[in-house]
Design an enzyme around this catalytic site. Structure first.
Site, PDB file in Angstrom:
ATOM      1  N   LYS A 103       0.851  -1.198   0.000  1.00  0.00           N
ATOM      2  CA  LYS A 103       0.000   0.000   0.000  1.00  0.00           C
ATOM      3  C   LYS A 103       0.876   1.233   0.000  1.00  0.00           C
ATOM      4  O   LYS A 103       1.893   1.264   0.668  1.00  0.00           O
ATOM      5  CB  LYS A 103      -0.833   0.004   1.294  1.00  0.00           C
ATOM      6  CG  LYS A 103      -2.285  -0.345   1.106  1.00  0.00           C
ATOM      7  CD  LYS A 103      -2.961  -0.430   2.450  1.00  0.00           C
ATOM      8  CE  LYS A 103      -3.662   0.859   2.786  1.00  0.00           C
ATOM      9  NZ  LYS A 103      -4.450   0.749   4.010  1.00  0.00           N
ATOM     10  N   HIS A 105      -0.530   4.327   0.663  1.00  0.00           N
ATOM     11  CA  HIS A 105      -1.243   5.364   1.414  1.00  0.00           C
ATOM     12  C   HIS A 105      -1.580   4.778   2.792  1.00  0.00           C
ATOM     13  O   HIS A 105      -1.235   3.637   3.074  1.00  0.00           O
ATOM     14  CB  HIS A 105      -2.522   5.765   0.677  1.00  0.00           C
ATOM     15  CG  HIS A 105      -3.455   4.611   0.472  1.00  0.00           C
ATOM     16  ND1 HIS A 105      -3.296   3.676  -0.529  1.00  0.00           N
ATOM     17  CD2 HIS A 105      -4.538   4.209   1.180  1.00  0.00           C
ATOM     18  CE1 HIS A 105      -4.240   2.772  -0.440  1.00  0.00           C
ATOM     19  NE2 HIS A 105      -5.012   3.064   0.581  1.00  0.00           N
TER      20      HIS A 105
END
Ligand code: OMP
Length: 215
Positions: A103, A105
């Site tokens: 990921k 974010h």
């Protein structure tokens, strides 16, 4: 065979996890049986399965500090095992799993759960060629932790490229002990005790003669 293994194989048959027929494996071999752990698909199934994993680990007396479930199939298995270890054996181990996609974010990264540290046990379903296990070993080492063992449901006891099974290769290459709830030998013995399974037993036995490791 001990009742624990018989109960486990009976459970697999009842849930359709263990099937007989013709199945093409990742390796290209055509197997007369297939173990599909994804079919343990209710809360009660998962709870019972976790209890089998936990008991196998406790009986093995493995020295570990935490559990790791490789994405995707290892994730619920590691979680169910961690819950059973806490509830039934009073062992509260941290656990962690990886995402397949990192990921970029939110909290970021590709690991979720407890930080990977100390001696880490990899929890998975079946080892065939050992690809998933090799990936897990890399993830654990990259985090500075130590892969300390593997816990799986079924050891198919098949030869890899040479005379050793994929599991024996993993044990040799990484010095990791692999613990399985049940093995192909247990399955053959179990089928031998069920008269209406004689045909499947013969097929599995023939397959073992062709592709099995020497025991
Ligand atoms: P490796 O990652 O190569 O060790 O292969 C493990 C995978 O084999 C499992 O995650 C399954 O996709 C698959 N498999 C089973 O789940 N059950 C079996 O009985 C046999 C296989 C297989 O394809 O060999």
């Amino acid at each position: 065979m001990n009742t624990f293994r018989t109960e486990f194989l009976q459970f697999c048959l009842e849930r359709g996890v263990l099937r007989f027929g013709e199945f093409t494996l990742k390796s290209g071999r055509v197997s007369p049986y297939f173990f599909n752990a994804g079919l343990f698909s209710t809360g009660r199934d998962l709870s019972r399965l976790g209890a089998f994993y936990a008991r196998t680990l406790v009986d093995a007396d493995a020295e570990i500090d935490m559990l790791f479930g490789p994405a995707y199939k290892g994730i619920p298995l590691a979680a169910a095992t961690a819950i059973a270890l806490a509830q039934q054996h009073d062992r509260d181990y941290p656990y962690c799993f990886n995402r397949k996609e990192a990921k970029d974010h939110g909290e970021g990264g590709s690991l979720v759960g407890s930080p990977l540290t100390g001696r880490v046990l990899i929890v998975d379903d079946v080892i065939t060629a050992g690809t998933a296990i090799r990936e897990s070993v890399e993830i654990i080492r990259a985090a500075g932790a130590e892969p300390a063992g593997v816990l799986i449901a079924l050891d198919r006891q098949e030869r890899g490229q040479g005379e050793l099974s994929a599991i024996q290769e993993v044990e040799r290459d990484f010095g990791l002990k692999v613990h399985a709830i049940a093995t192909l030998s247990d399955l053959v013995e179990f089928l031998g005790e069920l008269p209406d399974m004689a045909r499947h037993r013969d097929a599995v036995e023939a397959y073992r003669k062709e592709f099995g490791i020497r025991i």
